[in-house]
Design a protein around this motif. Sequence first.
Motif, PDB file in Angstrom:
ATOM      1  N   PRO A 116       0.802  -1.227   0.000  1.00  0.00           N
ATOM      2  CA  PRO A 116       0.000   0.000   0.000  1.00  0.00           C
ATOM      3  C   PRO A 116       0.831   1.273   0.000  1.00  0.00           C
ATOM      4  CG  PRO A 116      -0.856  -1.554   1.601  1.00  0.00           C
ATOM      5  CD  PRO A 116       0.396  -2.157   1.061  1.00  0.00           C
ATOM      6  N   THR A 117       1.939   1.296   0.738  1.00  0.00           N
ATOM      7  CA  THR A 117       2.712   2.535   0.779  1.00  0.00           C
ATOM      8  C   THR A 117       3.332   2.831  -0.585  1.00  0.00           C
ATOM      9  OG1 THR A 117       4.462   1.228   1.794  1.00  0.00           O
ATOM     10  CG2 THR A 117       3.211   2.656   3.230  1.00  0.00           C
ATOM     11  N   VAL A 118       3.760   1.802  -1.290  1.00  0.00           N
ATOM     12  CA  VAL A 118       4.334   2.027  -2.619  1.00  0.00           C
ATOM     13  C   VAL A 118       3.265   2.529  -3.583  1.00  0.00           C
ATOM     14  CG1 VAL A 118       5.244   0.886  -4.678  1.00  0.00           C
ATOM     15  CG2 VAL A 118       6.286   0.454  -2.463  1.00  0.00           C
ATOM     16  N   LEU A 121       2.360   6.169  -2.837  1.00  0.00           N
ATOM     17  CA  LEU A 121       3.381   7.165  -3.183  1.00  0.00           C
ATOM     18  C   LEU A 121       3.565   7.295  -4.693  1.00  0.00           C
ATOM     19  CD1 LEU A 121       6.232   6.910  -0.549  1.00  0.00           C
ATOM     20  CD2 LEU A 121       4.663   8.783  -1.004  1.00  0.00           C
ATOM     21  N   VAL A 122       3.508   6.158  -5.376  1.00  0.00           N
ATOM     22  CA  VAL A 122       3.659   6.209  -6.836  1.00  0.00           C
ATOM     23  C   VAL A 122       2.511   7.008  -7.453  1.00  0.00           C
ATOM     24  CG1 VAL A 122       3.476   4.808  -8.920  1.00  0.00           C
ATOM     25  CG2 VAL A 122       5.081   4.171  -7.121  1.00  0.00           C
ATOM     26  N   LYS A 124       0.569   9.202  -5.933  1.00  0.00           N
ATOM     27  CA  LYS A 124       0.609  10.580  -5.457  1.00  0.00           C
ATOM     28  C   LYS A 124       1.611  11.414  -6.258  1.00  0.00           C
ATOM     29  CE  LYS A 124       2.181  13.237  -1.445  1.00  0.00           C
ATOM     30  NZ  LYS A 124       2.824  13.146  -0.133  1.00  0.00           N
ATOM     31  N   PHE A 227      -5.680   2.672   5.693  1.00  0.00           N
ATOM     32  CA  PHE A 227      -4.865   3.555   6.529  1.00  0.00           C
ATOM     33  C   PHE A 227      -3.627   4.086   5.813  1.00  0.00           C
ATOM     34  CE2 PHE A 227      -1.288   4.033   9.476  1.00  0.00           C
ATOM     35  CZ  PHE A 227      -1.748   5.101  10.215  1.00  0.00           C
ATOM     36  N   ALA A 228      -2.775   3.178   5.360  1.00  0.00           N
ATOM     37  CA  ALA A 228      -1.492   3.597   4.785  1.00  0.00           C
ATOM     38  C   ALA A 228      -1.693   4.537   3.599  1.00  0.00           C
ATOM     39  CB  ALA A 228      -0.686   2.372   4.348  1.00  0.00           C
ATOM     40  N   LEU A 231      -2.358   7.935   4.987  1.00  0.00           N
ATOM     41  CA  LEU A 231      -1.201   8.471   5.704  1.00  0.00           C
ATOM     42  C   LEU A 231      -0.159   9.056   4.747  1.00  0.00           C
ATOM     43  CD1 LEU A 231       0.275   8.624   8.567  1.00  0.00           C
ATOM     44  CD2 LEU A 231       1.504   6.602   7.776  1.00  0.00           C
ATOM     45  N   VAL A 232       0.170   8.353   3.693  1.00  0.00           N
ATOM     46  CA  VAL A 232       1.254   8.839   2.839  1.00  0.00           C
ATOM     47  C   VAL A 232       0.792   9.749   1.708  1.00  0.00           C
ATOM     48  CG1 VAL A 232       2.783   6.912   3.334  1.00  0.00           C
ATOM     49  CG2 VAL A 232       1.293   6.817   1.355  1.00  0.00           C
TER      50      VAL A 232
ATOM     51  N   ALA B 212       0.543  -3.020   6.222  1.00  0.00           N
ATOM     52  CA  ALA B 212       0.972  -1.630   6.356  1.00  0.00           C
ATOM     53  C   ALA B 212       0.198  -0.858   7.416  1.00  0.00           C
ATOM     54  CB  ALA B 212       0.865  -0.914   5.009  1.00  0.00           C
ATOM     55  N   LEU B 216       3.631   0.340  10.120  1.00  0.00           N
ATOM     56  CA  LEU B 216       3.798   1.796  10.147  1.00  0.00           C
ATOM     57  C   LEU B 216       3.702   2.351  11.560  1.00  0.00           C
ATOM     58  CD1 LEU B 216       1.749   2.903   7.011  1.00  0.00           C
ATOM     59  CD2 LEU B 216       4.194   3.151   7.352  1.00  0.00           C
ATOM     60  N   ILE B 230       9.483   2.822   2.776  1.00  0.00           N
ATOM     61  CA  ILE B 230       8.972   3.542   1.610  1.00  0.00           C
ATOM     62  C   ILE B 230       8.143   4.748   2.053  1.00  0.00           C
ATOM     63  CG2 ILE B 230       7.480   3.374  -0.420  1.00  0.00           C
ATOM     64  CD1 ILE B 230       9.881   1.783  -0.918  1.00  0.00           C
ATOM     65  N   SER B 234       7.540   9.960   1.791  1.00  0.00           N
ATOM     66  CA  SER B 234       6.387  10.831   1.543  1.00  0.00           C
ATOM     67  C   SER B 234       6.707  12.288   1.846  1.00  0.00           C
ATOM     68  CB  SER B 234       5.166  10.360   2.345  1.00  0.00           C
ATOM     69  OG  SER B 234       5.452  10.409   3.715  1.00  0.00           O
TER      70      SER B 234
END
Lengths: 290, 276
Positions: A116-118, A121-122, A124, A227-228, A231-232, B212, B216, B230, B234
Motif C-alpha cells: 500500500p505505501t508504494v 506514493l507512486v 501521489k 490507513f497507509a 497516511l502517505v 501496512a 507503520l 517507503i 512521503s
Amino acid sequence: MSTQHSRAAARLLVAPSVVLLFLWMIVPLALTVWFSFERFNLLMPATREWIGLTNYRFFLTDPAFFAAILNTLLIVVGVLAITIVGGILLALLLDRPMFGQGIVRLLVIAPFFVMPTVSALVWKNMFMNPVNGLLAWLQKAVGMAPHDWLATTPLFAVIVIVAWQWLPFATLILLTALQSLDEEQREAAELDGAGAIARFRFIVLPHLSRAITVVILIQTIFLLSVFAEILVTTNGGPGTDSTNIAFLVYAQALLQFDVGGASAGGIVAVVLANIVAFFLMRMIGRTLEG
Amino acid sequence: MARRVTVTQKLGFTALAWGVGMLLFFPILWTVLTSFKTEAEAVASPPSFLFFDWTLENYTEVQHRSNYVRHFLNSVVISLGSTVIGLIIAVPAAWAMAFQPAKRTKDLLMWMLSTKMMPPVGVLVPIYLIFRDLELLDTRLGLTVVLTLIDLPIIVWMLYTYFKEIPGEILEAARMDGAGLWAEIVHVLTPMAVPGIASTLLLNVILAWNEAFWTLNLTAAKAAPLTAFIASYSSPEGLFYAKLSAASTMAIAPILILGWFSQKQLVRGLTFGAVK
C-alpha cells in the motif's frame, strides 16, 4: 473412530492457537474499552481519571467524527462500486478466447501485490502530482488545466488508489467463479434464442452472485480500515476531507496523545466492523455446511 | 465444447484485453522505467518512455543513503518469521480440527475467523502502550509477534481447507495398522499435507510483506520493514522520483514474482475456501 485418548490429544493440539487468539483479542480490546472511559493523555499522565462516557460524548459531537464516518463509508462504497462493476466486466473479458491469456492475467493481478505505501506514493507523485504527474501532463497535452487531485478531490484520489489495488482481487475471484459456469447451460440458452444481455442477466449473474457477495464482504473488512494510503498521500487532509475512522483514531492517539478519546473512536470502529462481520460470518458459515 | 469464435473476434478480444491489462499494469511499469532514469529525466515533459539514458545510479544511491538492505532484511525476517511461527502453531490445530472434529469445531473456526474482523484501530492504543512498556516498539520481535497473531486465523483456515481434502480413509488404514498419533502425523499426513502447507506459507508471506498498519505504527527507523521505509519517502527533499521508483521497484519485485506463482491459492486462501 476417535478414542477418548485421541480426542484429548486433539484438544491439546488446538489449544495454543485458541489461547493465543483469545489473549490477542480479549486483552487489548478490554483495555481499549477501559481507556475509553478515562481521561488519559500520554503527555499529562497525572490527570488520568475515570470520566464515564465523556469521551464518547466528545467524540460523537465532534464534526471531525461525522466527517470520518462519512469518509469511511464513501471509501467502502466507492471502491466496492468500482471494483465490482470493473471486476465483472474484466472477468467477462478475460473469460473470452484470446492470445496470451495467461500473460494478461498476470498483468491484471499485479497491482494486488504492490504494498500500500508504494502504490500510494507512486500514484501521489508520479501520476497525481499537478506539476510533474503523468495525469497532469496528459491533461495539458489535450489543452486542459491540470487537476490537483490531492488538494481538490482528496477522497476521490484515495478511492482511485485503493480501487486500483483491489480491482485485481475482485477480478480474479469473479473470473474463478465464472470459469466454473457450465458451458452447456450458456449454449442451451443461446440456442433458445436468449441474447447476450439476457444470458448475462439470467444465467451469468445468478451464477456469480455468491462470488460477488464474498468479494463485497471481504473487501469491506479491509476497506473499513484503509490507513497507509491516507497516511502517505493526504495525511487525512485538507482539513478532515480524507480522514476516515482508522486515520482519526491514529491521529488522536499517536499525534495528539489522547488515549481516552482514541479508544472511544476505536470502539466505534469495532462496532461498525462487527455489523459487517455478522453478515460475513453467516455467509462463510453456510459454505462450511457444504 | 468450446463455442466457435472467428479469428477476427479472437483478435478483437486479444487487443481489448491486452489494452486493459497494460493500463492496469502501467503504474508498475512506469515505476520500473522511472527507476532507471536520472532525476531530471524522471520529471521531464514530455515524459520519455524508453529512449532515455538508462542508469543504475538510483539503486546504488538508495542503498548508499538509507541502507536499503537493512529494511529489506527486516521485511524478510518479519514476514517469513511470522509465517513460520504461525504455521508451527496452526498445523497441529488445523490437523486436529480436520481429522478429529468435535462438536464445537465449527464454532471454533468461525470464532477464529471473527478475530480477523476486528479493525486494528480497535486495539492500536493498548498494543502501542504495552509495546512501549515492554520496549518492543521498533523491534523485529515485536512486529513478528503481532503479525503472527494477525495471520494465525487465516493460516488455520487455509490449512484446514487443505487438510479437509485429504481422504480420511488413509488415516483409518494407518490407525488399523497400529500407527500412533505421532507416526500418523509424520509418515502419513505430512507428505500429503506439504502442498497445502507450501501454499499457505506463500500466501501469508505475501500478506505479511505488504502489511501496512502495524508496520507503520509500531516501527520507526531500526526495525522498519520496506512498507515503513517507503513511507519515509512521503516527505522528500528535492528531486526524488527516480530514487522513489528504485526503492519501490526493489520493494515490490520479489513479492510480485511470488504473487504471480500463487494466483490460484490466492482466491481460495482469501475467500476462506468459499470460492475455489
